[in-house]
Design a protein around this motif. Sequence first.
Motif, PDB file in Angstrom:
ATOM      1  N   GLU A   1       0.818  -0.730   0.397  1.00 52.96           N
ATOM      2  CA  GLU A   1       0.316  -0.128   0.094  1.00 52.96           C
ATOM      3  C   GLU A   1       1.226   1.396  -0.102  1.00 52.96           C
ATOM      4  OE1 GLU A   1      -3.698  -0.238   3.006  1.00 52.96           O
ATOM      5  OE2 GLU A   1      -2.381  -2.372   3.177  1.00 52.96           O
ATOM      6  N   PHE A   2       1.494   1.996  -1.293  1.00 47.11           N
ATOM      7  CA  PHE A   2       2.571   2.179  -1.385  1.00 47.11           C
ATOM      8  C   PHE A   2       2.186   3.868  -0.717  1.00 47.11           C
ATOM      9  CE2 PHE A   2       4.721  -0.356  -4.213  1.00 47.11           C
ATOM     10  CZ  PHE A   2       5.537  -0.846  -3.098  1.00 47.11           C
ATOM     11  N   ALA A   3       1.035   4.058  -0.833  1.00 48.85           N
ATOM     12  CA  ALA A   3       0.341   5.684  -0.881  1.00 48.85           C
ATOM     13  C   ALA A   3      -0.039   6.157   0.253  1.00 48.85           C
ATOM     14  CB  ALA A   3      -1.289   5.452  -1.918  1.00 48.85           C
ATOM     15  N   LYS A   4      -0.352   4.600   1.266  1.00 53.42           N
ATOM     16  CA  LYS A   4      -0.471   4.805   2.456  1.00 53.42           C
ATOM     17  C   LYS A   4       0.906   5.251   2.884  1.00 53.42           C
ATOM     18  CE  LYS A   4      -5.450   3.426   3.098  1.00 53.42           C
ATOM     19  NZ  LYS A   4      -5.697   1.350   3.305  1.00 53.42           N
ATOM     20  N   ALA A   5       1.842   3.808   2.808  1.00 53.27           N
ATOM     21  CA  ALA A   5       3.107   3.829   3.807  1.00 53.27           C
ATOM     22  C   ALA A   5       3.536   5.316   2.511  1.00 53.27           C
ATOM     23  CB  ALA A   5       3.821   3.095   2.657  1.00 53.27           C
ATOM     24  N   GLU A   6       3.600   5.847   1.982  1.00 55.98           N
ATOM     25  CA  GLU A   6       4.306   7.490   1.713  1.00 55.98           C
ATOM     26  C   GLU A   6       3.432   8.638   2.720  1.00 55.98           C
ATOM     27  OE1 GLU A   6       5.902  10.461  -1.595  1.00 55.98           O
ATOM     28  OE2 GLU A   6       4.633   8.578  -2.510  1.00 55.98           O
TER      29      GLU A   6
ATOM     30  N   GLY B   1      12.699   5.798   1.647  1.00 57.09           N
ATOM     31  CA  GLY B   1      13.821   5.656   0.704  1.00 57.09           C
ATOM     32  C   GLY B   1      13.456   4.341   0.204  1.00 57.09           C
ATOM     33  N   ILE B   2      13.506   3.209   0.413  1.00 52.03           N
ATOM     34  CA  ILE B   2      13.024   1.745  -0.117  1.00 52.03           C
ATOM     35  C   ILE B   2      12.165   1.763  -0.513  1.00 52.03           C
ATOM     36  CG2 ILE B   2      12.415  -0.047   1.143  1.00 52.03           C
ATOM     37  CD1 ILE B   2      14.847  -0.005   3.887  1.00 52.03           C
ATOM     38  N   LEU B   3      11.211   2.768  -0.099  1.00 55.30           N
ATOM     39  CA  LEU B   3       9.714   2.698  -0.794  1.00 55.30           C
ATOM     40  C   LEU B   3       9.980   3.026  -2.036  1.00 55.30           C
ATOM     41  CD1 LEU B   3       6.534   3.297  -0.969  1.00 55.30           C
ATOM     42  CD2 LEU B   3       7.010   5.493  -0.124  1.00 55.30           C
ATOM     43  N   TYR B   4      10.487   4.901  -2.283  1.00 59.26           N
ATOM     44  CA  TYR B   4      10.415   5.265  -3.966  1.00 59.26           C
ATOM     45  C   TYR B   4      11.700   4.045  -4.831  1.00 59.26           C
ATOM     46  CZ  TYR B   4       9.232   9.703  -1.424  1.00 59.26           C
ATOM     47  OH  TYR B   4       8.857  10.544  -0.921  1.00 59.26           O
TER      48      TYR B   4
ATOM     49  N   GLU C   1      15.773   9.273  -7.706  1.00 58.06           N
ATOM     50  CA  GLU C   1      16.352  10.423  -7.349  1.00 58.06           C
ATOM     51  C   GLU C   1      16.031  10.450  -6.453  1.00 58.06           C
ATOM     52  OE1 GLU C   1      15.962  13.382 -10.169  1.00 58.06           O
ATOM     53  OE2 GLU C   1      16.904  11.926 -11.518  1.00 58.06           O
ATOM     54  N   GLN C   2      14.987  10.834  -5.376  1.00 58.44           N
ATOM     55  CA  GLN C   2      14.368  10.406  -4.264  1.00 58.44           C
ATOM     56  C   GLN C   2      14.468   9.921  -3.680  1.00 58.44           C
ATOM     57  OE1 GLN C   2      10.318  10.442  -5.793  1.00 58.44           O
ATOM     58  NE2 GLN C   2       9.583  12.542  -4.508  1.00 58.44           N
ATOM     59  N   ALA C   3      14.898   8.489  -3.706  1.00 56.78           N
ATOM     60  CA  ALA C   3      15.251   7.619  -2.967  1.00 56.78           C
ATOM     61  C   ALA C   3      16.508   7.777  -2.137  1.00 56.78           C
ATOM     62  CB  ALA C   3      15.081   5.870  -3.600  1.00 56.78           C
ATOM     63  N   LEU C   4      17.495   8.554  -3.231  1.00 58.31           N
ATOM     64  CA  LEU C   4      18.780   8.663  -3.079  1.00 58.31           C
ATOM     65  C   LEU C   4      18.377  10.105  -2.169  1.00 58.31           C
ATOM     66  CD1 LEU C   4      21.769   8.447  -3.492  1.00 58.31           C
ATOM     67  CD2 LEU C   4      21.972   9.927  -6.110  1.00 58.31           C
ATOM     68  N   ALA C   5      17.895  10.520  -2.524  1.00 58.80           N
ATOM     69  CA  ALA C   5      18.026  12.353  -2.104  1.00 58.80           C
ATOM     70  C   ALA C   5      17.419  11.752  -0.225  1.00 58.80           C
ATOM     71  CB  ALA C   5      16.759  12.971  -2.217  1.00 58.80           C
TER      72      ALA C   5
END
Length: 144
Positions: free
Chosen positions: A85-90, A123-126, A133-137
């Motif tokens: 559930e990536f949207a909820k996780a984010e 970051g893992i989610l991204y 790029e968002q993950a790296l940030a």
Amino acid sequence: MSPAILRRYIILMAVATFAMFTVSAVVTQFMNAPPGDYQVRQGDLRLSEQNYDEALAAFNAALEQAPHHRGAMMGRAIVFLQTGEFAKAEAAFTDLIAYLTHNLDADDATGIAVLAGAYANRGILYDRTDRHEQALADYLEALK
């Protein structure tokens, strides 16, 4: 008094004293725990068993007792991440990061570690959603 009886009495009293101090320590630990901690421990156990529904219920119960319990907030976000559930996780990771960023004391080592974990997990989610790029940030923020 017989030396054998005296010896048994001393051993019995030593065992009884040890037992009472142990019981006292355990009871004190549970009585003095902050609100929501018990539920978070239960949620962590259910999460490690991959029983996500019960884990989420435990984390939600902790949040009812302590609305900003950072362990419960992190636990909910991880449940959402693990169940896809990536949207909820984010949203959950972002809320946790925003809350900690605004309410964290500079000398709160545990809070700083939770903040780093939130950045790393987001970051893992991204990464899982191909936003590298968002993950790296976020990974870089986790290392600060």
